[in-house]
Scaffold this motif. Structure first.
Motif, PDB file in Angstrom:
ATOM      1  N   PHE A 150      13.086  59.849 -72.300  1.00 18.93           N
ATOM      2  CA  PHE A 150      12.029  59.937 -71.412  1.00 18.93           C
ATOM      3  C   PHE A 150      11.491  58.680 -71.365  1.00 18.93           C
ATOM      4  CE2 PHE A 150       8.177  60.783 -69.095  1.00 18.93           C
ATOM      5  CZ  PHE A 150       8.238  61.876 -68.176  1.00 18.93           C
ATOM      6  N   LEU A 151      11.317  57.844 -70.132  1.00 16.98           N
ATOM      7  CA  LEU A 151      11.119  56.470 -69.977  1.00 16.98           C
ATOM      8  C   LEU A 151       9.851  56.481 -69.002  1.00 16.98           C
ATOM      9  CD1 LEU A 151      14.471  54.194 -69.788  1.00 16.98           C
ATOM     10  CD2 LEU A 151      12.924  55.029 -71.945  1.00 16.98           C
ATOM     11  N   LEU A 152       9.129  55.289 -69.060  1.00 20.21           N
ATOM     12  CA  LEU A 152       7.868  55.438 -68.288  1.00 20.21           C
ATOM     13  C   LEU A 152       7.763  53.870 -67.709  1.00 20.21           C
ATOM     14  CD1 LEU A 152       5.274  56.444 -67.264  1.00 20.21           C
ATOM     15  CD2 LEU A 152       3.965  55.649 -69.150  1.00 20.21           C
ATOM     16  N   LEU A 153       8.102  53.641 -66.578  1.00 22.81           N
ATOM     17  CA  LEU A 153       8.079  52.111 -66.044  1.00 22.81           C
ATOM     18  C   LEU A 153       6.806  52.035 -65.522  1.00 22.81           C
ATOM     19  CD1 LEU A 153       9.827  50.068 -65.308  1.00 22.81           C
ATOM     20  CD2 LEU A 153      10.210  50.809 -63.054  1.00 22.81           C
ATOM     21  N   LEU A 154       6.101  51.052 -66.088  1.00 21.70           N
ATOM     22  CA  LEU A 154       4.669  50.911 -65.910  1.00 21.70           C
ATOM     23  C   LEU A 154       4.707  49.631 -64.837  1.00 21.70           C
ATOM     24  CD1 LEU A 154       3.665  50.664 -69.741  1.00 21.70           C
ATOM     25  CD2 LEU A 154       2.754  52.197 -67.873  1.00 21.70           C
ATOM     26  N   LEU A 155       3.869  49.892 -63.800  1.00 22.62           N
ATOM     27  CA  LEU A 155       3.821  48.838 -62.685  1.00 22.62           C
ATOM     28  C   LEU A 155       2.137  48.254 -62.609  1.00 22.62           C
ATOM     29  CD1 LEU A 155       5.818  50.944 -60.038  1.00 22.62           C
ATOM     30  CD2 LEU A 155       6.671  49.329 -61.740  1.00 22.62           C
ATOM     31  N   ASP A 156       2.224  47.040 -62.091  1.00 23.63           N
ATOM     32  CA  ASP A 156       0.717  46.393 -61.534  1.00 23.63           C
ATOM     33  C   ASP A 156       0.497  46.637 -60.116  1.00 23.63           C
ATOM     34  OD1 ASP A 156       2.216  44.727 -59.927  1.00 23.63           O
ATOM     35  OD2 ASP A 156       2.217  42.899 -61.079  1.00 23.63           O
ATOM     36  N   SER A 157      -0.544  46.450 -59.921  1.00 26.18           N
ATOM     37  CA  SER A 157      -1.023  46.751 -58.612  1.00 26.18           C
ATOM     38  C   SER A 157      -0.070  46.185 -57.342  1.00 26.18           C
ATOM     39  CB  SER A 157      -2.501  45.965 -58.279  1.00 26.18           C
ATOM     40  OG  SER A 157      -2.558  44.557 -58.175  1.00 26.18           O
TER      41      SER A 157
END
Length: 225
Positions: free
Chosen positions: A126-133
């Motif tokens: 299970f992966l979490l792709l973190l994004l900026d604004s």
């Protein structure tokens, strides 16, 4: 069997790639270029075909561990290392592109990037792709291994990781080792819990991608988010 260098020029994989582009080649032809040489009585193309058949396709071959890969005649540690380096270069290229522009402008690039990390694995991740604004990639975090309903995928941990990275949005992703990308009820349940938890800190879940063998399923495209 006639060696490749004696084939008509228009039929040789390298020459075809130069004339028509890599997309025009089959999996076996691309693999043959990587292998460079075959084995006694077997050209590189024929060896590539045998490997694809033996492993059950390109994804399974690329996901093979060192022991499985090196056990095949014509392969070895040097080719295994070369293949791993090639795949990591591809992943870094995809990541670099997503760090420069919004993921919303390149949904296929996002899918390719996540598939490059998940496709063909023997265990569920299970992966979490973190994004900026601007919806550009900050980082990709691995949160759990094992089946989603048994592994520790806790919404509070997702929130903690997202806040620590100062993420403005996230994309979830996990794989199905069975090869079937259809989301389960457990997938939908955990997605809903994570979405609710992140909503409390104003971080939207833009998508949840389920990766199978050669296919993937998007929660956003299904209208589930």
């Amino acid at each position: 069997m006639m060696p490749i260098n004696q084939w008509p020029s228009a039929e040789r994989p390298r020459e075809r790639l130069l004339a028509q582009g890599a997309a025009a080649l089959s999996d076996a032809e691309l693999l043959a270029i990587f292998l460079r040489t075959g084995v006694s009585g077997c050209s590189a193309v024929e060896l590539a075909r045998q490997l694809l058949q033996q492993f059950g396709g390109l994804s399974a071959l690329l996901a093979a561990n060192k022991q499985e890969f090196c056990a095949i005649r014509g392969l070895g540690e040097a080719k295994f290392v070369q293949l791993q380096a090639t795949m990591e270069l591809a992943r870094r290229h995809l990541a670099s592109a997503l760090q420069r522009e919004s993921c919303m402008n390149s949904p296929q690039a996002v899918r390719d990037y996540l598939r490059s990390h998940l496709q063909g694995l023997e265990e569920e991740r299970f992966l979490l792709l973190l994004l900026d604004s601007q919806h550009r990639v900050i980082s990709l975090e691995a949160l759990a291994r094992g089946t989603i309903d048994a592994a520790a995928v806790y919404p509070r941990e997702v929130v903690k990781v997202a806040l620590s990275a100062n993420a403005a949005a996230v994309i979830l992703a996990h794989n199905h080792p069975s090869g079937i990308a259809e989301p389960s009820q457990a997938d939908r349940h955990i997605t809903g819990r994570i979405q609710q938890a992140l909503a409390l800190v104003d971080i939207p879940v833009l998508d949840h991608l389920v990766v199978g063998s050669g296919e993937s399923c998007s929660f956003a495209e299904r209208g589930w988010l």
